[in-house]
Design a protein around this motif. Structure first.
Motif, mmCIF file in Angstrom:
data_model
loop_
_atom_site.group_PDB
_atom_site.id
_atom_site.type_symbol
_atom_site.label_atom_id
_atom_site.label_comp_id
_atom_site.label_asym_id
_atom_site.label_seq_id
_atom_site.Cartn_x
_atom_site.Cartn_y
_atom_site.Cartn_z
ATOM 1 N N ARG A 304 28.294 58.039 22.464
ATOM 2 C CA ARG A 304 27.881 59.224 21.708
ATOM 3 C C ARG A 304 29.085 60.069 21.322
ATOM 4 O O ARG A 304 29.140 60.629 20.215
ATOM 5 N N LEU A 305 30.044 60.176 22.236
ATOM 6 C CA LEU A 305 31.242 60.962 21.924
ATOM 7 C C LEU A 305 32.013 60.339 20.766
ATOM 8 O O LEU A 305 32.411 61.045 19.812
ATOM 9 N N LEU A 306 32.231 59.019 20.804
ATOM 10 C CA LEU A 306 32.992 58.366 19.742
ATOM 11 C C LEU A 306 32.221 58.368 18.426
ATOM 12 O O LEU A 306 32.814 58.476 17.351
ATOM 13 N N GLU A 307 30.904 58.234 18.494
ATOM 14 C CA GLU A 307 30.093 58.229 17.271
ATOM 15 C C GLU A 307 30.072 59.596 16.599
ATOM 16 O O GLU A 307 29.849 59.693 15.384
ATOM 17 N N SER A 308 30.305 60.648 17.371
ATOM 18 C CA SER A 308 30.302 61.993 16.782
ATOM 19 C C SER A 308 31.595 62.296 16.019
ATOM 20 O O SER A 308 31.704 63.356 15.387
ATOM 21 N N ASN A 309 32.564 61.347 16.114
ATOM 22 C CA ASN A 309 33.856 61.510 15.428
ATOM 23 C C ASN A 309 34.452 62.891 15.715
ATOM 24 O O ASN A 309 34.700 63.694 14.800
ATOM 25 N N ASN A 404 34.767 46.888 25.057
ATOM 26 C CA ASN A 404 34.953 46.775 23.615
ATOM 27 C C ASN A 404 33.736 46.122 22.962
ATOM 28 O O ASN A 404 33.306 46.516 21.875
ATOM 29 N N GLY A 405 33.190 45.089 23.634
ATOM 30 C CA GLY A 405 32.017 44.410 23.074
ATOM 31 C C GLY A 405 30.834 45.343 22.910
ATOM 32 O O GLY A 405 30.107 45.285 21.907
ATOM 33 N N ILE A 406 30.618 46.237 23.894
ATOM 34 C CA ILE A 406 29.511 47.194 23.795
ATOM 35 C C ILE A 406 29.740 48.158 22.643
ATOM 36 O O ILE A 406 28.832 48.453 21.849
ATOM 37 N N LEU A 407 30.977 48.657 22.507
ATOM 38 C CA LEU A 407 31.281 49.615 21.441
ATOM 39 C C LEU A 407 31.169 48.976 20.067
ATOM 40 O O LEU A 407 30.719 49.606 19.103
ATOM 41 N N LYS A 409 29.147 46.633 19.213
ATOM 42 C CA LYS A 409 27.732 46.510 18.865
ATOM 43 C C LYS A 409 27.170 47.825 18.337
ATOM 44 O O LYS A 409 26.145 47.833 17.650
ATOM 45 N N ARG A 410 27.840 48.913 18.632
ATOM 46 C CA ARG A 410 27.438 50.224 18.095
ATOM 47 C C ARG A 410 28.206 50.544 16.816
ATOM 48 O O ARG A 410 28.189 51.695 16.352
ATOM 49 N N ASP A 411 28.886 49.511 16.263
ATOM 50 C CA ASP A 411 29.639 49.657 14.996
ATOM 51 C C ASP A 411 30.772 50.668 15.103
ATOM 52 O O ASP A 411 31.113 51.348 14.130
ATOM 53 N N LEU A 412 31.354 50.762 16.295
ATOM 54 C CA LEU A 412 32.509 51.634 16.475
ATOM 55 C C LEU A 412 33.788 50.827 16.226
ATOM 56 O O LEU A 412 33.899 49.672 16.674
ATOM 57 N N PRO A 413 34.762 51.394 15.521
ATOM 58 C CA PRO A 413 35.983 50.657 15.152
ATOM 59 C C PRO A 413 36.967 50.564 16.324
ATOM 60 O O PRO A 413 37.871 51.396 16.474
#
Length: 451
Positions: A304-309, A404-407, A409-413
């Motif tokens: 959630r933190l990374l997705e919030s940019n 990294n694999g989990i991230l 799957k959430r389309d995080l770069p």
């Protein structure tokens, strides 16, 4: 009118009955001089009233009000020997040794106490049921009146011509025709609370908790001393209170228990941990790590933190580092728990497919075991890899790949840089032995690429 000859045994019955009535009078009047109230406790007067009031109560083994105190249906009296003798535990297991319960008007429960009087090893009620002539002679000099009273007292245990349920009672429609669409193919069942069985269980549990014999057995167990009797314990009990402040409104036995009805633990089985079943037949423990305490929540918080940019501020950095450090610490705790949970050498199991680095991480004490003839080559390779000390980096590398694999799957770069960062967290911030920390790679140097 024929006079009934009074024998010594009949006099003993009368004396016991008179003593009970006098005790009731003393308890109720407590030394007052109210002659009108005292007259109610004259021998003949009290028995006349008791024979009238006995119809207000009923002897039962299965109580409806234990299901709901406002239910107004039928309770049942069924002796255990009359029930189907199933192999499962039930009321039928009680045999001839069971307690009868009483339901009805709580104000008439003194009549039941009267009928419970123990005379020559039997209840007064039992003597009534046997039409004991000495007891009849003790009741009244008129045989007709004595017989009338005796029949009334015997009616405490009575059958029923019809049965009634109630909206407050539990009811189950049970299909007997095999056709669920046939409304006429169902029986309506009403499960009833077995008070006799509940009371037997309560007595057993109370004896296990407070009985002198079991106290001595517990003491012997604590002192690791021999004892003739087993030590009985009932774990994870729940006490269900029935009747609130007036347990007698449910039944007499419920009142005797103070409203307490024990529920035994109904839990799924706890599987033996002598073999690490959860860690066999898998290629890595990392997918199991997500189920470890708090890990899923930490990973979700990081996503959630990374997705919030978030902006590149000190607050963001501190927040992210706390999550990363907590993950690294959880990884160390996860490994430590497994090491303490299983016996050293569990990775020798033929069904253990974990990579060697994870085997060493989770089963390091295998190196202290004697080399097994059956697993000689594997044991020597295990010891050599352990002493080479590269396995902590390999475990950290696999941890980085997993996160990294989990991230991804959430389309995080995320890529190699992030992978190396996660790996460093696994080694440095977790509770690794000092020898492992010496091999931790500095930031930006020697970063391991994806597998």
């Amino acid at each position: 009118m024929e006079e009934v000859k009074v024998s010594a045994r009949s006099a003993a019955f009368r004396q016991a009955i008179a003593a009970f009535i006098n005790e009731r009078r003393e308890a109720k009047l407590k030394g007052t001089d109210d002659e009108q109230s005292a007259a109610k406790y004259e021998y003949t007067t009290w028995l006349t009233d008791a024979a009238r009031r006995v119809s207000q109560i009923q002897a039962v083994t299965h109580v409806l009000k234990a299901t709901h105190p406002d239910a107004r249906g039928s309770s049942l009296y069924v002796t255990p020997n009359e029930l189907p003798q199933h192999i499962e535990i039930g009321t039928h297991c009680l045999g001839d040794r069971y307690d009868t319960d009483i339901v009805g008007n709580a104000a008439a429960l003194d009549v039941y106490k009267f009928l419970k009087l123990d005379i020559e090893g039997l209840r007064l009620l039992d003597w009534f049921q046997q039409d004991d002539p000495d007891l009849l002679a003790a009741l009244h000099h008129d045989p007709a009146i004595a017989r009338e009273w005796a029949d009334a007292f015997k009616s405490l245990i009575r059958g029923q011509d019809s049965f009634a349920s109630h909206p407050m009672a539990k009811q189950i429609y049970w299909c007997v025709s095999g056709e669920p669409t046939d409304d006429a193919g169902f029986h309506l069942l009403q499960p009833l609370f077995s008070s006799s069985l509940t009371h037997a269980v309560h007595q057993n549990i109370q004896d296990a908790r407070f009985g002198e014999s079991n106290k001595l057995a517990r003491q012997a167990r604590r002192e690791k001393a021999a004892h003739d009797s087993p030590c009985r314990e009932y774990l994870n009990l729940v006490a269900r209170k029935l009747g609130g402040t007036k347990p007698q409104n449910i039944s007499q036995l419920n009142s005797d228990r103070g409203g307490v009805n024990y529920l035994l633990a109904s839990l799924p089985p706890t599987w033996s941990q002598d073999r690490p079943r959860k860690f066999l037949y898998i290629d890595s423990v990392m997918p199991r790590f997500i189920h470890y305490e708090g890990v899923r929540e930490l990973v979700e918080a990081l996503c959630r933190l990374l997705e919030s940019n978030p902006g590149k501020t000190m607050e963001t950095r501190v927040h992210r580092e706390r999550i990363e450090q907590a993950l690294g610490q959880s990884l160390a705790a996860f490994g430590m728990e497994i090491r303490h949970l299983f016996q050293p050498g569990w990775t020798r199991d033929d069904n253990c497919r974990l990579p060697l680095c994870e085997q060493i991480w989770l089963d390091p004490e295998r190196t202290e075991l004697a080399v097994s003839d059956e697993h000689r080559d594997e044991d020597l390779a295990f010891i050599e890899a352990y002493e080479w000390k590269n396995w902590p980096n390999e475990v950290a590398h696999r941890f980085g790949n997993w996160l990294n694999g989990i991230l991804q799957k959430r389309d995080l770069p995320v890529g190699d840089v992030e992978h190396a960062h996660w790996a460093r967290q696994a080694i440095i911030d977790a509770d690794w032995p000092a020898s492992m920390q010496r091999r931790a790679l500095p930031s930006g140097q020697g970063e391991t690429s994806h597998e």
